[in-house]
Design an enzyme around this catalytic site. Sequence first.
Site, PDB file in Angstrom:
ATOM      1  N   PHE A  62       0.854  -1.185   0.000  1.00 20.81           N
ATOM      2  CA  PHE A  62       0.000   0.000   0.000  1.00 20.81           C
ATOM      3  C   PHE A  62       0.894   1.240   0.000  1.00 20.81           C
ATOM      4  CE2 PHE A  62      -2.960   3.107   1.738  1.00 20.81           C
ATOM      5  CZ  PHE A  62      -4.161   2.740   1.157  1.00 20.81           C
ATOM      6  N   ASP A  95       1.653  -4.986   8.463  1.00 17.54           N
ATOM      7  CA  ASP A  95       0.458  -4.162   8.334  1.00 17.54           C
ATOM      8  C   ASP A  95      -0.744  -5.103   8.224  1.00 17.54           C
ATOM      9  OD1 ASP A  95      -1.663  -2.595   7.425  1.00 17.54           O
ATOM     10  OD2 ASP A  95      -0.392  -1.301   6.199  1.00 17.54           O
ATOM     11  N   TYR A 116     -11.133   0.926  10.675  1.00 18.06           N
ATOM     12  CA  TYR A 116     -12.325   1.317   9.908  1.00 18.06           C
ATOM     13  C   TYR A 116     -12.688   0.323   8.816  1.00 18.06           C
ATOM     14  CZ  TYR A 116      -8.598   3.435   7.049  1.00 18.06           C
ATOM     15  OH  TYR A 116      -7.458   3.648   6.329  1.00 18.06           O
ATOM     16  N   LYS A 117     -11.852  -0.690   8.596  1.00 13.77           N
ATOM     17  CA  LYS A 117     -12.186  -1.692   7.574  1.00 13.77           C
ATOM     18  C   LYS A 117     -12.969  -2.828   8.244  1.00 13.77           C
ATOM     19  CE  LYS A 117      -8.414  -0.134   4.683  1.00 13.77           C
ATOM     20  NZ  LYS A 117      -6.976  -0.192   4.388  1.00 13.77           N
ATOM     21  N   ARG A 127     -13.105  -4.358  -6.967  1.00 13.92           N
ATOM     22  CA  ARG A 127     -12.880  -5.194  -5.775  1.00 13.92           C
ATOM     23  C   ARG A 127     -14.206  -5.475  -5.082  1.00 13.92           C
ATOM     24  NH1 ARG A 127      -8.804  -2.672  -1.444  1.00 13.92           N
ATOM     25  NH2 ARG A 127     -10.536  -1.223  -1.343  1.00 13.92           N
TER      26      ARG A 127
END
Length: 420
Positions: A133, A205, A230-231, A379
């Site tokens: 990322f 991560d 938040y995911k 996705r």
Amino acid sequence: MRYSMINEAAARKLDSEDVLAHVRERFVIPDGTIYLDGNSLGLLTHAAQERVQQTVTQEWGQDLITSWNAHQWIDLPLRVGDRIGQLIGAATGQVVCCDSISVNLTKALVAALSVQTARGQRRHKVISTVDNFPTDLYMVQGLQDLLGKGNCELQLVEEKELNSTLTDDVSILMVTEVNFRTGRRLPIAELTRLAHENNILVIVDLAHSAGAMPVCLDEWQVDFAVGCTYKYLNGGPGAPAFVYAAERHHATMQQPLRGWMGHAKPFEFSNDYQPAAGIRQFLAGTPPVTAMVAVEGALTAFDHVDLKDVRDKSLRLARLFHDLLHDAGLTQMLQCIAPEQEAQRGSQLAYAFEHAYGLCQALIERGVIADFRAPNYIRFGFTPLYTSYHEIWLAVQIIRDVIATEDHLDPRWQQRNAVT
Ligand SMILES: *Cc1c(COP(=O)(O)O)cnc(C)c1O
């Protein structure tokens, strides 16, 4: 095992046999929405909604400053950190909730470098993957500029080349367990073992792992880890992230953002920085209370939930989705970029498709929320706590319908939104 020719009734039957089906009630699910984007922003929980309301109206509105003690606001980062720890295989006192992944990664990187220095290791290479990322790579690049390449130098390699680059001149291996684009899952336990054979420290991560599958940081002997809430943890937009530091490093690690909340005695207001013992020293400034109580509320959605069941259902949902797409004759047009083997996958499937952006927008218009990632991927995230098999079945019908009517080619989709 392949799902073949699943019709609506068969999809509903899968729901009736699902051990996690009841957990869906813990979430606010908008009418007419099939949400396949929990890998970007998880749904709101009723518990978070109530906690935020209570905090705002009573604790902030009425009790004001006394709430730091009366409602234990001051303990939130460690309390929430320990609850997250249960979901990522970390014993208490090693996880704290604060800041963003980007900021926490900077702290973890410098802390890991400081541990290497304390061990007398003169190493400066940080290995990461080319398609990690971007923010993760930017943070290392920033440190490289700040500290000089002689102290911190980023080297990027392909995921499949990682093993061979773990040589004894490397200081840190910094990887994301699940790739945000392809969904490829790296074998963290094995990489950590290899890294440690050469005295390399490992930073992981967990953005796409925490809450999506079992993670065993202590058992795998990972050194430092970061992740967001938040995911898959459903903490809310921009919710504070978390950082893990293995207890064995607590005495030597030095965190660079020396804020007063990470001081041993913040309310003595001393001019000399003395780090708090343990993970608390990873705190910098005042915790965002209203955001953090939302995380604390949201985490109750995991009460009495076994992450093995979550992983199991996630793989089943993905398999059903892909097999239904296949049965609909769409897997030539939409090229799945996830690894073949389920063990190497995260909790999402991404497809390369020339008109991925248009497809994504046309689906959103019909209530199926997926997301687009440049240059041409769509996705679909699978979030077992609230996604049903029936929704997967419906989503594929809608995808088929969009493509049959060529809605994804509509000129309206030529213009891209700021957030994709
Ligand atoms: C979502 C995500 C991030 C986000 O970082 P923030 O600083 O919290 O915005 C970082 N890394 C990965 C792998 C991600 O998927």
